[in-house]
Design an enzyme around this catalytic site. Structure first.
Site, PDB file in Angstrom:
ATOM      1  N   ASP A  63     -37.414 -66.543  36.766  1.00 21.52           N
ATOM      2  CA  ASP A  63     -36.761 -66.903  38.021  1.00 21.52           C
ATOM      3  C   ASP A  63     -37.795 -66.985  39.138  1.00 21.52           C
ATOM      4  O   ASP A  63     -38.858 -66.371  39.080  1.00 21.52           O
ATOM      5  CB  ASP A  63     -35.654 -65.908  38.382  1.00 21.52           C
ATOM      6  CG  ASP A  63     -36.158 -64.485  38.565  1.00 21.52           C
ATOM      7  OD1 ASP A  63     -37.092 -64.080  37.846  1.00 21.52           O
ATOM      8  OD2 ASP A  63     -35.611 -63.760  39.420  1.00 21.52           O
TER       9      ASP A  63
ATOM     10  N   GLU B 197     -35.826 -60.943  38.298  1.00 18.11           N
ATOM     11  CA  GLU B 197     -36.888 -60.146  38.912  1.00 18.11           C
ATOM     12  C   GLU B 197     -36.927 -60.361  40.407  1.00 18.11           C
ATOM     13  O   GLU B 197     -37.144 -59.422  41.173  1.00 18.11           O
ATOM     14  CB  GLU B 197     -38.242 -60.508  38.291  1.00 18.11           C
ATOM     15  CG  GLU B 197     -39.346 -59.482  38.549  1.00 18.11           C
ATOM     16  CD  GLU B 197     -40.086 -59.665  39.862  1.00 18.11           C
ATOM     17  OE1 GLU B 197     -40.809 -58.741  40.261  1.00 18.11           O
ATOM     18  OE2 GLU B 197     -39.953 -60.737  40.502  1.00 18.11           O
TER      19      GLU B 197
END
Length: 378
Positions: A68, A133
């Site tokens: 991400d 994250e």
């Protein structure tokens, strides 16, 4: 085009704004399957988590990364569209180039090359990827580590591909991180007219002496690897906006970044003690984002420093500075954990980029780390 650059470009062109993965992990899983890895999907609450492993013996070496990325912001601020990977003047541009799709591409390419050279390598190799994250970091690495721990799985070495380098590739790497503890404090008072303070209870005034002590407190002295614990107020809100009303409550948000010399529980007790000693009528809710971790010595440290020195000519500095990373979820497992990746100068910014030469060197460094730890004995 090298395998590292090709994969980095393929990952960047997938707009995986947290918590989306946009097919990045499927691409990696397919690449790793061809190298003999089994893939397991440990998705949770809209978060994509890949655990890919080759081998079952110890030691287990894990590359940890995230697919991400943060939002790109206004596209007009970019020289090129953020999800259109462009190589210009020796640099690869695109959201995630440095944080951390470049690292993911480098360690996948390194694993492929290592397995091709050493199909009977010692131990086992794993790749853990998450799409959580950059977001809350609740259903990503944390969840996977909990699942693995429940099975009794043990990770011996973990290398996180966070962009750790400062001025040049490999000049610094993380051997630990401070813990993060946040307090959401409500100081209760009684609203009233400023002209009649005896008929009210000003929460700002009530909290002021406690605040002075909190700011002045030395929580610990740190150690050779960690600075002393820091206490910082990040938000204070009170009042109605009118200049003639004593507020009835005050909201305070504060954060402590703490070293292993002190525990989160000890910090909570000391802060509660200060508030009670000053007679502050309050409600306090805690959020513990992660415990500190430190890898002070061991085979992983030796392998990293030898590999970086071999490819850059200089031994990297050890550091524990900066914010939290997903390494905080690996540290408590007992694994040796380090963070090593490209330069962090452009992360989360418009025109994020990484030098192509650095990507190639990073792949070589990752390969050599595997060589040091898992190459079969002659």
């Amino acid at each position: 085009m090298s395998a590292t650059l090709e994969l980095a470009r393929e990952l960047i062109q997938r707009p995986s704004v947290t918590p989306e993965d946009a097919g990045c992990q499927t691409l990696v899983a397919e690449r790793l399957a061809a190298a003999g890895f089994g893939a397991e999907w440990l998705n949770a609450a809209g978060v994509t988590n890949l655990w890919a492993q080759r081998g079952t013996e110890r030691p287990l070496f894990c590359f940890l990364g995230h697919t991400d990325v943060v939002p790109s912001g206004p596209e007009s601020a970019w020289q090129h569209p953020p999800f259109q990977p462009i190589v210009e003047n020796g640099c690869l541009y695109g959201r995630g180039a440095a944080d951390m799709k470049g690292s993911v591409a480098a360690f996948v390419a390194a694993v492929e090359r290592f397995v091709a050279r050493h199909p009977d390598h010692a131990g086992a190799i794993a790749v853990l990827l998450t799409s959580d994250e950059e977001g809350p970091a609740v259903d990503g690495t944390r969840r996977v580590v909990e699942t693995l721990a429940a099975r009794g799985a043990a990770i011996d070495y973990c290398l996180v591909g966070e962009p750790s380098s400062q001025a040049r590739l490999g000049d610094e790497y993380k051997v630990g991180r401070r813990g993060s503890l946040t307090g959401h404090l409500t100081v209760h008072g009684e609203q009233g007219h400023v002209a009649y303070p005896h008929q009210a209870d000003n929460p700002i005034h009530a909290f002021a002496p406690a605040l002075q002590e909190l700011v002045a407190t030395e929580w610990d002295q740190g150690d050779a690897d960690f600075p002393p614990t820091s206490f910082q107020i990040s938000n204070i809100q009170a009042g109605t906006g009118a200049d003639n009303v004593i507020p009835g409550a005050m909201e305070v948000v504060f954060n402590l970044r703490y070293a292993p010399a002190v525990s989160a529980e000890e910090l909570q007790e000391r802060i509660e003690s200060i508030l009670h000693r000053h007679g502050v009528h309050h409600t306090l809710h805690w959020r513990h984002s992660g415990a500190p971790f430190a890898t002070r010595e061991g085979a992983l440290i030796d392998a990293v420093e030898q590999a970086v020195t071999a490819h850059t000519g200089q031994c990297p500095r050890r550091s524990t500075s900066g914010g939290t990373s997903d390494g905080r979820f690996m540290g408590p497992t007992g694994a040796q954990v380090v963070e090593l990746g490209p330069l962090n100068a452009t992360i989360h910014k418009a025109n994020e980029h990484v030098a192509v030469a650095d990507l190639e060197a990073l792949e070589a460094i990752y390969f050599d780390i595997l060589q040091h730890l898992l190459a079969p004995a002659d």
